[in-house]
Write a protein that holds these residues in place. Structure first.
Motif, short mmCIF file in Angstrom:
data_model
loop_
_atom_site.label_atom_id
_atom_site.label_comp_id
_atom_site.label_asym_id
_atom_site.label_seq_id
_atom_site.Cartn_x
_atom_site.Cartn_y
_atom_site.Cartn_z
N UNK A 148 -30.62 -24.48 34.50
CA UNK A 148 -30.05 -24.34 33.16
C UNK A 148 -29.06 -23.19 33.17
N UNK A 149 -27.84 -23.46 32.71
CA UNK A 149 -26.77 -22.47 32.69
C UNK A 149 -26.42 -22.10 31.25
N UNK A 150 -25.90 -20.90 31.08
CA UNK A 150 -25.38 -20.49 29.78
C UNK A 150 -24.17 -21.31 29.41
N UNK A 151 -23.26 -21.50 30.35
CA UNK A 151 -22.09 -22.34 30.15
C UNK A 151 -20.83 -21.61 29.73
N UNK A 152 -20.99 -20.46 29.04
CA UNK A 152 -19.83 -19.67 28.61
C UNK A 152 -20.16 -18.20 28.77
N UNK A 153 -20.74 -17.86 29.91
CA UNK A 153 -21.25 -16.51 30.12
C UNK A 153 -20.11 -15.54 30.44
N UNK A 154 -20.08 -14.46 29.68
CA UNK A 154 -19.08 -13.41 29.84
C UNK A 154 -19.63 -12.15 29.21
N UNK A 155 -18.94 -11.02 29.40
CA UNK A 155 -19.44 -9.76 28.87
C UNK A 155 -19.58 -9.79 27.35
N UNK A 156 -18.64 -10.43 26.67
CA UNK A 156 -18.68 -10.48 25.21
C UNK A 156 -19.80 -11.33 24.66
N UNK A 186 -37.82 -3.47 22.68
CA UNK A 186 -38.72 -3.33 23.81
C UNK A 186 -38.57 -4.49 24.78
N UNK A 187 -38.18 -5.65 24.26
CA UNK A 187 -38.08 -6.83 25.12
C UNK A 187 -36.95 -6.73 26.13
N UNK A 188 -35.80 -6.21 25.68
CA UNK A 188 -34.63 -6.10 26.55
C UNK A 188 -33.59 -5.22 25.87
N UNK A 189 -32.75 -4.60 26.69
CA UNK A 189 -31.64 -3.82 26.14
C UNK A 189 -30.44 -4.69 25.81
N UNK A 190 -30.30 -5.81 26.53
CA UNK A 190 -29.14 -6.69 26.36
C UNK A 190 -29.62 -8.13 26.36
N UNK A 191 -29.08 -8.94 25.44
CA UNK A 191 -29.47 -10.35 25.35
C UNK A 191 -28.23 -11.22 25.17
N UNK A 192 -28.26 -12.39 25.78
CA UNK A 192 -27.14 -13.32 25.70
C UNK A 192 -27.17 -14.09 24.39
N UNK A 193 -25.98 -14.46 23.90
CA UNK A 193 -25.84 -15.27 22.69
C UNK A 193 -24.83 -16.39 22.97
N UNK A 194 -24.76 -17.34 22.04
CA UNK A 194 -23.73 -18.36 22.07
C UNK A 194 -23.65 -19.23 23.30
N UNK A 195 -24.78 -19.75 23.81
CA UNK A 195 -24.69 -20.60 24.99
C UNK A 195 -24.02 -21.94 24.69
N UNK A 196 -23.34 -22.47 25.69
CA UNK A 196 -22.84 -23.84 25.69
C UNK A 196 -23.51 -24.51 26.89
N UNK A 197 -24.82 -24.79 26.78
CA UNK A 197 -25.66 -25.05 27.95
C UNK A 197 -25.28 -26.29 28.73
#
Length: 305
Positions: A196-204, A212-223
């Motif tokens: 499974x891929x994010x599809x539009x993964x970039x720094x933004x 506590x779960x994470x410092x950084x989380x991905x948003x806006x996937x185009x899986x």
């Protein structure tokens, strides 16, 4: 409850939708947006705080409060953007490496998400640190897809884009387009994995969570389902305009490819191939929409790869 949408939706969203093939549907959606927003606020008993501007290019983002006061983010996606697939991917990750879905009504393109620090993405960090954090974030997303999933594949997704690429490419970039299409054919024929891929993964697309779960989380996937190198290819060209202005940009680009490939155990040549293909496809698409400066920058970048 009166609608909180300003008289004009964020201009980034409006301009982005104007350039889409389904322009009529997008225009209808924009007209109906105030009523849809009001409806979702009422049905989910949400209190709107503000509309995020400049916001996204394919969705309206509204900061809200849940009935118990918990902060949340209401996302209303435009036609042509699949809220169903986004919700399915986020639900499968279940907060591991990505934002968590609190509620959804995908028939109306509505997602209620946990609140992240939307104004702080990895782009706020120095380049080297941003790339390290990005590599850590994307690694968490590469998991086996759920059984019975409805996600598309990289092969089919790029096949459709390849047909458009051939039809829209100017004659002067034909050699680069031919190289990109040949690489694409070779890559899909020998794909080493299907995750499974994010599809539009970039720094933004990676926002500060601060929890506590994470410092950084991905948003806006185009899986999509495919190989990891495809997901990294968009990341390679991050901060493109800074790269264009730097000395020795071609060498810097190749070092990026090697470092990302080695740190995430991806084949260098496969990452190089997908980076070139995705840059050419995006470059030609921008040219066809009239975004000449962006299109030419992407094609120049592809020439370095």
């Amino acid at each position: 409850m009166p609608p909180v949408l300003p008289l004009d939706p964020p201009q980034r969203l409006v301009h982005s939708l104007e350039g889409r093939p389904n322009g009529a549907a997008a225009a209808d959606w924009l007209t109906a947006l105030p009523r849809l927003l009001e409806q979702m606020l009422e049905e989910w008993d949400l209190t709107a705080e503000r509309v995020v501007s400049p916001g996204g290019r394919s969705s309206l983002i509204v900061l809200v409060r849940l009935p118990d006061g918990t902060p949340g983010t209401l996302k209303l996606t435009a036609p042509g953007s699949s809220a169903t697939l986004e919700q399915a991917a986020l639900a499968h990750w279940d907060g591991w490496g990505a934002v968590r879905v609190l509620r959804s009504r995908t028939c109306d393109g509505a997602l209620l998400l946990e609140r992240l620090h939307g104004e702080v993405s990895l782009r706020s960090l120095p380049e080297t640190q941003a790339m390290l954090e990005a590599a850590s974030a994307v690694r968490r997303l590469w998991v086996a897809p759920p059984e019975g999933h409805g996600f598309g594949t990289v092969e089919k997704h790029t096949a459709a884009a390849a047909d458009t690429l051939l039809a829209q490419a100017p004659a002067e970039v034909a050699p680069l387009v031919d190289e990109a299409l040949a690489l694409r054919a070779s890559l899909v024929a020998g794909a080493p994995e299907a995750v499974l891929l994010h599809g539009d993964f970039r720094q933004g697309a990676v926002l500060a969570a601060g929890g506590e779960r994470a410092q950084w989380l991905a948003v806006g996937p185009e899986p999509l389902i495919g190989e990891r190198a495809f997901d990294l290819a968009r990341l390679v060209r991050d901060r493109l305009h800074d790269l264009l202005a730097s000395a020795g940009a071609p060498a810097v680009t190749r070092r990026r490819i090697h470092r990302l490939a080695d740190s995430l155990e991806v084949d260098r040549e496969r990452l190089r191939g997908w980076t070139l293909y995705r840059a050419v496809e995006s470059g030609v698409r921008n040219l066809s929409r009239g975004s000449r400066a962006d299109g030419e920058a992407l094609l120049e970048f592809a020439g370095w790869v």
